[in-house]
Design a protein around this motif. Sequence first.
Motif, PDB file in Angstrom:
ATOM      1  N   LEU A 106       0.838  -1.206   0.000  1.00 19.78           N
ATOM      2  CA  LEU A 106       0.000   0.000   0.000  1.00 19.78           C
ATOM      3  C   LEU A 106       0.872   1.254   0.000  1.00 19.78           C
ATOM      4  N   HIS A 107       1.933   1.232   0.774  1.00 21.48           N
ATOM      5  CA  HIS A 107       2.830   2.390   0.830  1.00 21.48           C
ATOM      6  C   HIS A 107       3.496   2.644  -0.512  1.00 21.48           C
ATOM      7  N   SER A 108       3.760   1.569  -1.260  1.00 18.10           N
ATOM      8  CA  SER A 108       4.428   1.710  -2.561  1.00 18.10           C
ATOM      9  C   SER A 108       3.475   2.146  -3.664  1.00 18.10           C
ATOM     10  N   LEU A 325       0.504   4.918   7.516  1.00 19.16           N
ATOM     11  CA  LEU A 325      -0.503   5.129   6.483  1.00 19.16           C
ATOM     12  C   LEU A 325      -1.843   5.449   7.141  1.00 19.16           C
ATOM     13  N   LYS A 326      -2.676   6.187   6.442  1.00 13.95           N
ATOM     14  CA  LYS A 326      -4.032   6.458   6.925  1.00 13.95           C
ATOM     15  C   LYS A 326      -4.919   5.283   6.546  1.00 13.95           C
ATOM     16  N   VAL A 327      -5.325   4.526   7.542  1.00 11.80           N
ATOM     17  CA  VAL A 327      -6.136   3.339   7.295  1.00 11.80           C
ATOM     18  C   VAL A 327      -7.421   3.683   6.556  1.00 11.80           C
ATOM     19  N   ALA A 328      -7.975   4.840   6.824  1.00 19.34           N
ATOM     20  CA  ALA A 328      -9.220   5.245   6.159  1.00 19.34           C
ATOM     21  C   ALA A 328      -9.064   5.347   4.654  1.00 19.34           C
ATOM     22  N   ASP A 329      -7.827   5.460   4.169  1.00 15.68           N
ATOM     23  CA  ASP A 329      -7.597   5.576   2.732  1.00 15.68           C
ATOM     24  C   ASP A 329      -7.830   4.260   1.992  1.00 15.68           C
ATOM     25  N   PHE A 330      -7.766   3.132   2.713  1.00 14.43           N
ATOM     26  CA  PHE A 330      -7.943   1.855   2.010  1.00 14.43           C
ATOM     27  C   PHE A 330      -9.010   0.956   2.641  1.00 14.43           C
ATOM     28  N   VAL A 331      -9.733   1.448   3.625  1.00 18.10           N
ATOM     29  CA  VAL A 331     -10.856   0.701   4.213  1.00 18.10           C
ATOM     30  C   VAL A 331     -12.157   1.352   3.772  1.00 18.10           C
TER      31      VAL A 331
END
Length: 339
Positions: A106-108, A325-331
């Motif tokens: 996700l970071h990449s 990372l902001k979890v809200a960005d991928f949940v």
Amino acid sequence: MTALSRRSLLTATAAGTAAAALAACGPAVTGKGKGADGSSTIRVGHLPSSLFAPLYVADATKKFADAGLTLELVPLKSGQDGVPMLANNQLDVMCAGFSAGMFNALHSGVKFTVAGSMGISPGDIENSPTALEVSQKLLDSGEVKDVKDLKGRKIGVAGGPGATGGYLLAAMLKEAGLTLNDVEAVNLATPDQQPALENGSIDAATPSAPFSSAMEEAGIASPIAVPAKGVTGTGVMFSEDFAAGDTAQKFFTALTEGAQQLSADGPQTDEVYQILADATGQKIEVLEASPMYTYLPNLAPQPEQLEAMQAVWMEAKQVSYSEPLKVADFVDEKFSASA
């Protein structure tokens, strides 16, 4: 059917399930293709395990078919193997464990959506599918009396500290004020953990059922901790394209219908045990004697657990970045909210 306790007699062990060759997988149809019966076909990556019971139950009881969907189940060796397949639309959906590697992806810049949860720990030391098992020799000698005595010792973890098992280990260590940095987490496949405990090459292990129950019955180890109630390390992930389509909600709703057919307190129906035996290759008597995870009726994702995982792996230096990372960005919770 009567539920058997964690120490119930097991006379069989889990059968291995071969993973499909990843290179042989073509592109997924992202819910847009049609099966032979005119239904939409969805490619679902999974680790054949009773952890993902809602998937198998929903499929076997025709919940997906009733929604006009056809599944192609693609067995994986690990959730990490499926991440690039999600990113490249070779999979529409993945039911698997989360890992430090997933966060690194996700970071990449890899894109996918965490849409739901799967197995959640019941927090019961007598009936937990995962436990911190300690060598019986160490317990009998008094060298290890509780979790804090594991500081500096070797603990077998399938996939190592950056895998789902590493997070579950961290959750159990936390109760004694320890972290992954306080122990040596050894990457050791679950079937290899019992012999390693026997020969003394590790001091403890984090096996899942039925392996945990089997080593207890053999007198090799005993549990001293289990993940607290509500802890989870697995979930449902959608590819970016699939999450944006209309089929995603139909799939997720059917999946929750599978979860709702499962008993919340452990023992399942004969039909469920047969479905799980067919899906995982395990014998029915092994499944009946093995503790099971619980499931939320709407399989809602657990962002606070993902936050905790990221924090654990950042502290243990299992991820390649320093700013969380902001979890809200991928949940995305809309699928469970609409199920």
